[in-house]
Scaffold this motif. Sequence first.
Motif, PDB file in Angstrom:
ATOM      1  N   TYR A 186       0.727  -1.151  -0.082  1.00 39.66           N
ATOM      2  CA  TYR A 186       0.021  -0.024   0.089  1.00 39.66           C
ATOM      3  C   TYR A 186       0.962   1.285   0.007  1.00 39.66           C
ATOM      4  CZ  TYR A 186      -3.464   3.374   1.272  1.00 39.66           C
ATOM      5  OH  TYR A 186      -4.481   4.369   1.366  1.00 39.66           O
ATOM      6  N   ARG A 190       1.029   4.250  -2.714  1.00 39.33           N
ATOM      7  CA  ARG A 190       0.553   5.741  -2.083  1.00 39.33           C
ATOM      8  C   ARG A 190       1.586   6.505  -2.572  1.00 39.33           C
ATOM      9  NH1 ARG A 190      -1.413   7.030   3.901  1.00 39.33           N
ATOM     10  NH2 ARG A 190       0.778   6.641   4.163  1.00 39.33           N
ATOM     11  N   LYS A 193       1.458   7.421  -6.257  1.00 35.89           N
ATOM     12  CA  LYS A 193       0.505   8.420  -6.524  1.00 35.89           C
ATOM     13  C   LYS A 193       0.670   9.950  -6.042  1.00 35.89           C
ATOM     14  CE  LYS A 193      -4.129   9.536  -5.298  1.00 35.89           C
ATOM     15  NZ  LYS A 193      -5.460   9.282  -4.470  1.00 35.89           N
ATOM     16  N   GLU A 194       1.342  10.045  -4.850  1.00 33.51           N
ATOM     17  CA  GLU A 194       1.914  11.402  -4.555  1.00 33.51           C
ATOM     18  C   GLU A 194       3.027  12.042  -5.447  1.00 33.51           C
ATOM     19  OE1 GLU A 194       3.022  10.507  -0.174  1.00 33.51           O
ATOM     20  OE2 GLU A 194       0.916  10.406   0.262  1.00 33.51           O
ATOM     21  N   GLU A 218      -8.279   4.663  -0.539  1.00 31.42           N
ATOM     22  CA  GLU A 218      -8.076   5.465   0.595  1.00 31.42           C
ATOM     23  C   GLU A 218      -7.835   4.515   1.800  1.00 31.42           C
ATOM     24  OE1 GLU A 218      -7.812   8.805   0.898  1.00 31.42           O
ATOM     25  OE2 GLU A 218      -8.411   8.906  -1.313  1.00 31.42           O
TER      26      GLU A 218
END
Length: 264
Positions: A186, A190, A193-194, A218
């Motif tokens: 995860y 993430r 994506k950031e 999320e």
Amino acid sequence: MENIHNLVKFDRVTDKPLSGRIRGSFNTTQKDAHGHVVSDKLYPEYIESMKQHPERRIVSIHHNRDDPMGEILWAGIQEEDDVTHLVGEVGLYEDIEHREDEIDRLGGFSVSLVGYENTKEEAWNPNQINFRYLGLGEDYHQLKEAISEKGVPARLEVQKSAEGAFIVDVVANNIPLLIELALVAYTINRERKESNKEHDTTPEIVVNEMQINLKDKELPDFLEQLSDAVGENIGLDPEQAEVLMEALEDDDAKVEFEVKSEDE
């Protein structure tokens, strides 16, 4: 062999006489004719894998292992403008001379990266897999390091595909370990994506045969699905999970948490 580095010349795999040689690109950082891309960060791993496992240097026609056409004689990394290639030379077996036209029509070579952590290939049992990660080839080193540290048996494979698909199969022997691996996966996605890295692949994990999509997921939703997958209340709210994910990124951290039964 201009501009080629990390070049390794291999011993012959067989004693079959050769009728010729073909030089070409196995992988490239730019989409090839089939739309395939593999990160150049993995090219040294590919070369080492071919060096350690001679059987992976056998080249087959149309991926048919029962139909070998030759073997890889050397491999290296070539820089060309802004593109990096994993290149090499294939020696063609004499007994396939009559198939020259078929070989000429081949679109290119394909080499997969397959490795095992904390186990050997002959001991690997796919029926025991209870964690799978499907992501991008660029995730290879981060997942490999996490798996190596935890001492769990795993099979890691990078396929030649649209974005160098990465598949990790793990035999995790307890629920906390399953949760830790899921949180590592995860965190990787993430962070991607950031950093606004665009990609078409939909990363996912499969825990006890339950599929969990990681793209744009999320954290509360992820934790709920993870609890369903392990069949237990994992005892983590989003704030606690953030602390745990931060600790998992610290090589020296000791991570402890309690998995609660459903009736607690």
